[in-house]
Design a protein around this motif. Structure first.
Motif, short mmCIF file in Angstrom:
data_model
loop_
_atom_site.label_atom_id
_atom_site.label_comp_id
_atom_site.label_asym_id
_atom_site.label_seq_id
_atom_site.Cartn_x
_atom_site.Cartn_y
_atom_site.Cartn_z
N GLY A 205 -25.99 7.99 -2.35
CA GLY A 205 -27.23 7.07 -2.48
C GLY A 205 -27.19 6.83 -4.23
N GLN A 206 -27.33 8.02 -4.87
CA GLN A 206 -27.57 7.76 -6.46
C GLN A 206 -26.30 7.11 -6.95
N LEU A 207 -25.17 7.54 -6.70
CA LEU A 207 -23.94 6.63 -7.28
C LEU A 207 -23.98 5.25 -6.90
N ASP A 208 -24.53 4.92 -5.63
CA ASP A 208 -24.59 3.51 -5.37
C ASP A 208 -25.59 2.61 -6.39
N PHE A 215 -22.92 -2.48 -13.08
CA PHE A 215 -22.15 -3.62 -13.19
C PHE A 215 -23.19 -4.74 -12.67
N GLY A 216 -24.55 -4.59 -12.72
CA GLY A 216 -25.35 -5.66 -12.46
C GLY A 216 -25.17 -6.42 -10.89
N CYS A 217 -25.00 -5.71 -10.01
CA CYS A 217 -24.54 -6.28 -8.74
C CYS A 217 -26.09 -6.34 -8.10
N ARG A 218 -26.13 -7.59 -7.26
CA ARG A 218 -27.18 -7.96 -6.33
C ARG A 218 -27.30 -6.93 -5.36
N GLU A 219 -26.45 -6.26 -4.93
CA GLU A 219 -26.48 -5.46 -3.81
C GLU A 219 -25.63 -4.25 -4.30
N PRO A 220 -26.19 -2.81 -3.68
CA PRO A 220 -25.29 -1.72 -4.01
C PRO A 220 -24.08 -1.86 -3.53
N PRO A 221 -22.86 -1.63 -4.46
CA PRO A 221 -21.50 -1.93 -3.90
C PRO A 221 -20.83 -1.11 -2.90
N LEU A 222 -21.47 0.13 -2.88
CA LEU A 222 -20.81 1.08 -1.94
C LEU A 222 -21.53 0.71 -0.26
N GLN A 223 -22.23 -0.27 -0.24
CA GLN A 223 -22.97 -0.52 1.02
C GLN A 223 -22.05 -0.81 2.09
N SER A 241 -32.78 3.46 2.47
CA SER A 241 -31.20 3.30 2.34
C SER A 241 -30.79 3.97 3.78
N LEU A 242 -30.17 3.31 4.75
CA LEU A 242 -29.71 3.96 6.16
C LEU A 242 -28.39 3.84 5.87
N TYR A 243 -27.56 5.00 6.03
CA TYR A 243 -26.33 5.07 6.04
C TYR A 243 -25.76 5.45 7.17
N SER A 244 -24.18 5.00 7.58
CA SER A 244 -23.91 5.33 8.82
C SER A 244 -23.41 6.77 9.00
N SER A 245 -24.03 7.64 9.93
CA SER A 245 -23.47 8.81 9.96
C SER A 245 -22.19 9.00 10.25
N SER A 246 -21.37 8.31 11.22
CA SER A 246 -20.09 8.15 11.36
C SER A 246 -19.21 8.11 10.14
#
Length: 356
Positions: A205-208, A215-223, A241-246
């Motif tokens: 999450g922090q890296l995202d 890079f000024g992205c509209r959305e986090p790039p790792l999403q 931030s909801l990340y996929s557990s799998s």
């Protein structure tokens, strides 16, 4: 059986399309891939939105177990059954002295109990005991099942508390349940969720967010790598931030595999370099120096063996620490894994260290 979708007019396939056609899959129509997701912002604030939030992620499914109330009910039923047990014993001893046939035949006891009307006899007490025991056993089994539920990690508990603090879904008087931290259990079940897993998710999450600002992205790039489309559709709140557990599990499995690989390869290479000098020793044709060369060889061999054992001890401790950190292995599992790892290195040392 595979169902194929009907398509419209198809062109006559070329040779190249015939060759590559077997490697391509037919795109699914929109009515097959379309999904419906409950969005937090489209749910009324209050208990409805709180329920939507806690059901959006297994780590947020935190609820009270009411251990105190279970204990109160169990103690109350236990006391009632104990009193009935004493009453039954008294009636048994009375009948033993006055009418022992009632203790030796159930039919006689039932017949005489029916003639006694509303009197409190053995049949009435046994029926009450049966009812109370069923209630007691049900509560006891449920309480035992609740005790097997996992306690939430501090990270997940703080996440839910932050959501209560930021969105205020309930009135202050209604938040006593979530404040009872020692009584909270988690419904999450499945992969062992050690602190290492939570740390990896926090790091992602922090890296995202860092890459998004960089890079000024509209959305986090790792999403797109760690969040499914359904999870992204659940909320537009930038603080959730909801990340996929799998997908997190797959990344962690890769990291654990690399750690195990490193812990196996590095000590082997290190011990090989330490013991390689004892395999080839300088020889001298002068017979007078044979005793000196032999003593030197024995000293080098003993010293390299001692160094190899030191490497074994250090990496066995590192392996045990890694097992404790990245897994929730039980004590006997941790001991067995460390013993097996140590045995592998001992066998390697025995094959490399050559007697002088």
């Amino acid at each position: 059986m595979v169902l194929r979708h009907a398509s419209g007019d198809e062109k006559h396939p070329t040779v190249l399309r015939r060759i590559t056609g077997s490697f391509k899959s037919t795109p699914e129509p929109p009515d097959v891939v379309e999904t419906k997701t409950r969005k937090l912002e489209n749910t009324p604030n209050g208990f409805p939105r709180l329920a939507a939030f806690q059901s959006s992620e297994a780590n947020f499914s935190l609820y009270r177990s009411f251990n105190y109330l279970h204990s109160r009910i169990l103690l109350d039923l236990q006391d009632e059954i104990t009193a009935l047990e004493k009453e039954l014993d008294d009636i048994d001893w009375d009948d033993f002295d006055e009418d022992p046939d009632r203790l030796r035949s159930r039919e006689i006891d039932v017949a005489k109990a029916a003639s006694e009307g509303d009197a409190r006899n053995r049949r009435v007490i046994l029926e009450e005991i049966r009812t109370k025991l069923l209630q007691y056993d049900e509560v006891l089994i449920k309480a035992r099942t609740l005790e097997s539920f996992q306690k939430p990690s501090d990270r997940n508990y703080r996440s839910v508390r932050r959501y209560h603090h930021n969105t205020k879904p309930l009135m202050d008087a209604e938040m006593d349940s979530i404040r009872s931290k020692e009584d909270i259990v988690s419904l999450r079940n499945g992969r062992e969720w050690a602190s290492f897993d939570g740390g990896v998710e926090t790091m992602i999450g922090q890296l995202d967010h860092f890459l998004q600002k960089l890079f000024g992205c509209r959305e986090p790039p790792l999403q797109k790598y760690f969040r499914t489309p359904e999870l992204r559709a659940k909320t537009t709140n930038a603080y959730i931030s909801l990340y996929s557990s799998s997908r997190i599990d797959k990344l962690i499995n890769i990291m654990i595999t690399l750690v195990i690989f490193v812990l196996l390869v590095i000590p082997v290479i290190t011990m090989y370099l330490l013991t390689s000098e004892s395999i080839s020793q300088p020889s001298d044709g002068n017979a007078a120096l044979n005793g000196t060369v032999s003593a030197h060889s024995n000293g080098v061999n003993s010293r390299t063996t001692f160094n190899a054992v030191g490497v074994l001890i250090v990496f066995t401790l590192l392996f045990s620490a890694a097992m404790s950190l990245v897994t929730k292995a039980a004590r006997h599992e941790l001991f067995a894994a460390s013993a097996a790892y140590c045995a592998i290195l001992v066998v390697f040392i025995g094959n490399l260290v050559v007697p002088a």
